[in-house]
Design a protein around this motif. Structure first.
Motif, PDB file in Angstrom:
ATOM      1  N   ILE A  87       0.861  -1.302   0.080  1.00  0.00           N
ATOM      2  CA  ILE A  87      -0.109   0.023   0.053  1.00  0.00           C
ATOM      3  C   ILE A  87       0.950   1.097   0.091  1.00  0.00           C
ATOM      4  N   VAL A  88       0.574   2.047  -0.879  1.00  0.00           N
ATOM      5  CA  VAL A  88       1.164   3.427  -0.990  1.00  0.00           C
ATOM      6  C   VAL A  88       0.303   4.470  -0.573  1.00  0.00           C
ATOM      7  N   TRP A  89       0.745   5.452  -0.043  1.00  0.00           N
ATOM      8  CA  TRP A  89      -0.210   6.590   0.514  1.00  0.00           C
ATOM      9  C   TRP A  89      -0.113   7.837  -0.646  1.00  0.00           C
ATOM     10  N   THR A  90      -1.259   8.515  -0.872  1.00  0.00           N
ATOM     11  CA  THR A  90      -1.219   9.678  -1.600  1.00  0.00           C
ATOM     12  C   THR A  90      -1.770  10.860  -0.835  1.00  0.00           C
ATOM     13  N   SER A  91      -1.331  12.015  -1.341  1.00  0.00           N
ATOM     14  CA  SER A  91      -2.196  13.090  -0.689  1.00  0.00           C
ATOM     15  C   SER A  91      -3.286  13.718  -1.282  1.00  0.00           C
ATOM     16  N   VAL A  92      -4.213  12.978  -1.818  1.00  0.00           N
ATOM     17  CA  VAL A  92      -5.384  12.989  -2.412  1.00  0.00           C
ATOM     18  C   VAL A  92      -6.493  12.436  -1.564  1.00  0.00           C
ATOM     19  N   ALA A  93      -7.195  13.428  -1.190  1.00  0.00           N
ATOM     20  CA  ALA A  93      -8.219  13.213  -0.149  1.00  0.00           C
ATOM     21  C   ALA A  93      -9.450  12.635  -0.777  1.00  0.00           C
ATOM     22  N   CYS A  94     -10.601  12.066  -0.066  1.00  0.00           N
ATOM     23  CA  CYS A  94     -11.641  11.582  -0.638  1.00  0.00           C
ATOM     24  C   CYS A  94     -12.302  12.665  -1.013  1.00  0.00           C
ATOM     25  N   SER A  95     -13.199  12.910  -1.796  1.00  0.00           N
ATOM     26  CA  SER A  95     -14.266  13.848  -2.213  1.00  0.00           C
ATOM     27  C   SER A  95     -15.133  14.229  -1.040  1.00  0.00           C
ATOM     28  N   LEU A  96     -15.357  13.564  -0.105  1.00  0.00           N
ATOM     29  CA  LEU A  96     -16.174  14.121   0.784  1.00  0.00           C
ATOM     30  C   LEU A  96     -15.423  14.746   2.143  1.00  0.00           C
ATOM     31  N   LEU A  97     -14.107  14.621   1.861  1.00  0.00           N
ATOM     32  CA  LEU A  97     -13.445  15.109   3.228  1.00  0.00           C
ATOM     33  C   LEU A  97     -13.359  16.507   3.074  1.00  0.00           C
ATOM     34  N   ASP A  98     -13.708  17.256   4.226  1.00  0.00           N
ATOM     35  CA  ASP A  98     -13.507  18.775   4.236  1.00  0.00           C
ATOM     36  C   ASP A  98     -11.893  18.972   4.632  1.00  0.00           C
ATOM     37  N   CYS A  99     -11.264  19.472   3.598  1.00  0.00           N
ATOM     38  CA  CYS A  99      -9.818  19.648   3.930  1.00  0.00           C
ATOM     39  C   CYS A  99      -9.164  20.548   4.998  1.00  0.00           C
ATOM     40  N   ASP A 100     -10.010  21.503   5.241  1.00  0.00           N
ATOM     41  CA  ASP A 100      -9.941  22.546   6.206  1.00  0.00           C
ATOM     42  C   ASP A 100     -10.235  21.963   7.688  1.00  0.00           C
ATOM     43  N   THR A 101     -11.344  21.149   7.851  1.00  0.00           N
ATOM     44  CA  THR A 101     -11.754  20.804   9.209  1.00  0.00           C
ATOM     45  C   THR A 101     -11.144  19.467   9.340  1.00  0.00           C
ATOM     46  N   CYS A 102     -10.899  18.559   8.363  1.00  0.00           N
ATOM     47  CA  CYS A 102     -10.684  17.085   8.562  1.00  0.00           C
ATOM     48  C   CYS A 102     -11.676  16.428   8.945  1.00  0.00           C
ATOM     49  N   ARG A 103     -12.855  16.929   8.708  1.00  0.00           N
ATOM     50  CA  ARG A 103     -14.096  16.013   8.920  1.00  0.00           C
ATOM     51  C   ARG A 103     -14.845  15.483   7.624  1.00  0.00           C
ATOM     52  N   CYS A 104     -15.594  14.403   7.572  1.00  0.00           N
ATOM     53  CA  CYS A 104     -16.434  13.847   6.300  1.00  0.00           C
ATOM     54  C   CYS A 104     -17.667  14.927   6.268  1.00  0.00           C
TER      55      CYS A 104
ATOM     56  N   PRO B  22      -7.820   9.048 -11.247  1.00  0.00           N
ATOM     57  CA  PRO B  22      -6.944   7.872 -10.474  1.00  0.00           C
ATOM     58  C   PRO B  22      -5.395   7.738 -11.274  1.00  0.00           C
ATOM     59  N   ASP B  23      -5.274   8.027 -12.377  1.00  0.00           N
ATOM     60  CA  ASP B  23      -4.079   7.997 -13.134  1.00  0.00           C
ATOM     61  C   ASP B  23      -3.032   8.923 -13.051  1.00  0.00           C
ATOM     62  N   ASP B  24      -3.595   9.933 -12.137  1.00  0.00           N
ATOM     63  CA  ASP B  24      -2.765  11.047 -11.678  1.00  0.00           C
ATOM     64  C   ASP B  24      -2.399  10.926 -10.297  1.00  0.00           C
ATOM     65  N   TYR B  25      -2.660  10.158  -9.511  1.00  0.00           N
ATOM     66  CA  TYR B  25      -2.580   9.598  -8.208  1.00  0.00           C
ATOM     67  C   TYR B  25      -1.219   9.645  -8.094  1.00  0.00           C
ATOM     68  N   GLU B  26      -0.505   9.241  -8.632  1.00  0.00           N
ATOM     69  CA  GLU B  26       1.053   8.548  -8.660  1.00  0.00           C
ATOM     70  C   GLU B  26       1.948   9.933  -8.672  1.00  0.00           C
ATOM     71  N   ASP B  27       1.390  11.121  -9.167  1.00  0.00           N
ATOM     72  CA  ASP B  27       1.882  12.571  -8.917  1.00  0.00           C
ATOM     73  C   ASP B  27       1.665  13.156  -7.477  1.00  0.00           C
ATOM     74  N   HIS B  28       0.786  12.175  -6.452  1.00  0.00           N
ATOM     75  CA  HIS B  28       0.695  12.769  -5.507  1.00  0.00           C
ATOM     76  C   HIS B  28       1.061  11.782  -4.316  1.00  0.00           C
ATOM     77  N   LEU B  29       2.314  10.955  -4.480  1.00  0.00           N
ATOM     78  CA  LEU B  29       2.560  10.019  -3.619  1.00  0.00           C
ATOM     79  C   LEU B  29       3.181  10.753  -2.311  1.00  0.00           C
ATOM     80  N   ALA B  30       2.717  10.181  -1.067  1.00  0.00           N
ATOM     81  CA  ALA B  30       3.411  10.838  -0.027  1.00  0.00           C
ATOM     82  C   ALA B  30       3.686   9.866   1.007  1.00  0.00           C
ATOM     83  N   ASP B  31       4.620   9.924   1.923  1.00  0.00           N
ATOM     84  CA  ASP B  31       5.043   8.931   3.007  1.00  0.00           C
ATOM     85  C   ASP B  31       4.270   9.294   4.275  1.00  0.00           C
ATOM     86  N   TRP B  32       4.218  10.638   4.666  1.00  0.00           N
ATOM     87  CA  TRP B  32       3.932  11.138   5.936  1.00  0.00           C
ATOM     88  C   TRP B  32       2.537  10.376   6.620  1.00  0.00           C
ATOM     89  N   PRO B  33       1.733  10.222   5.562  1.00  0.00           N
ATOM     90  CA  PRO B  33       0.293   9.731   6.390  1.00  0.00           C
ATOM     91  C   PRO B  33       0.703   8.320   7.008  1.00  0.00           C
TER      92      PRO B  33
END
Length: 156
Positions: free
Chosen positions: A46-63, A138-149
């Motif tokens: 499993i490799v993490w990305t910095s791409v959030a689910c469409s339901l995630l409010d990226c400011d509050t970090c809540r669904c 989804p083909d662009d997710y590889e441009d957003h790989l992230a280790d920190w999560p």
């Protein structure tokens, strides 16, 4: 934080004994589990990305639609006492994972600190570090790989 005489409610009790409110309160609001992950079909890695689910409010970090998330997002996995013990990609700082592993919650968890802002102040949350999947294929997710999560900045 409720104390049952033996410490906080999350200590010394099986996950299955938690009320719904207690269970939901284990979520620290970091938003890391709502990031898209890529799986290598050959190795299962499993490799993490910095791409959030469409339901995630990226400011509050809540669904943004928590009650309907499972119907709206087909690959959203509900966290249960069984699943948190089986899902290998839960962040190492996740309150559910920590309690399932018999560990204590970190100082910044709202049940310890008394504030839902400390998860952000401690730099644990996804706030300011992610983009929404809206408009990203989804083909662009590889441009957003992230280790920190998947890392634990609190680890010694």
């Amino acid at each position: 934080m409720r104390d049952f005489g033996n410490g906080p409610f999350w200590k010394g009790r099986p996950l299955e004994a938690f009320s719904e409110a207690e269970w939901e309160s284990l979520c620290d609001g970091c938003g890391r589990c709502c990031l898209n992950k890529l799986e290598d079909w050959d190795t299962g890695e499993i490799v993490w990305t910095s791409v959030a689910c469409s339901l995630l409010d990226c400011d509050t970090c809540r669904c943004g639609d928590y009650p309907n998330r499972l119907a709206t997002v087909p690959d959203c996995l509900p966290l249960t006492p069984v699943s948190v013990r089986e899902i290998s990609w839960l962040p190492p700082t996740c309150g559910y994972r920590l309690v399932a592993e018999g560990k204590d919650l970190y100082w910044w968890h709202h049940l310890v600190s008394g504030s839902r802002e400390t998860v952000h102040e401690a730099g644990i949350s996804v706030r300011g570090r992610v983009v929404s999947e809206i408009g990203i294929g989804p083909d662009d997710y590889e441009d957003h790989l992230a280790d920190w999560p998947g890392e634990n900045p609190m680890k010694d």
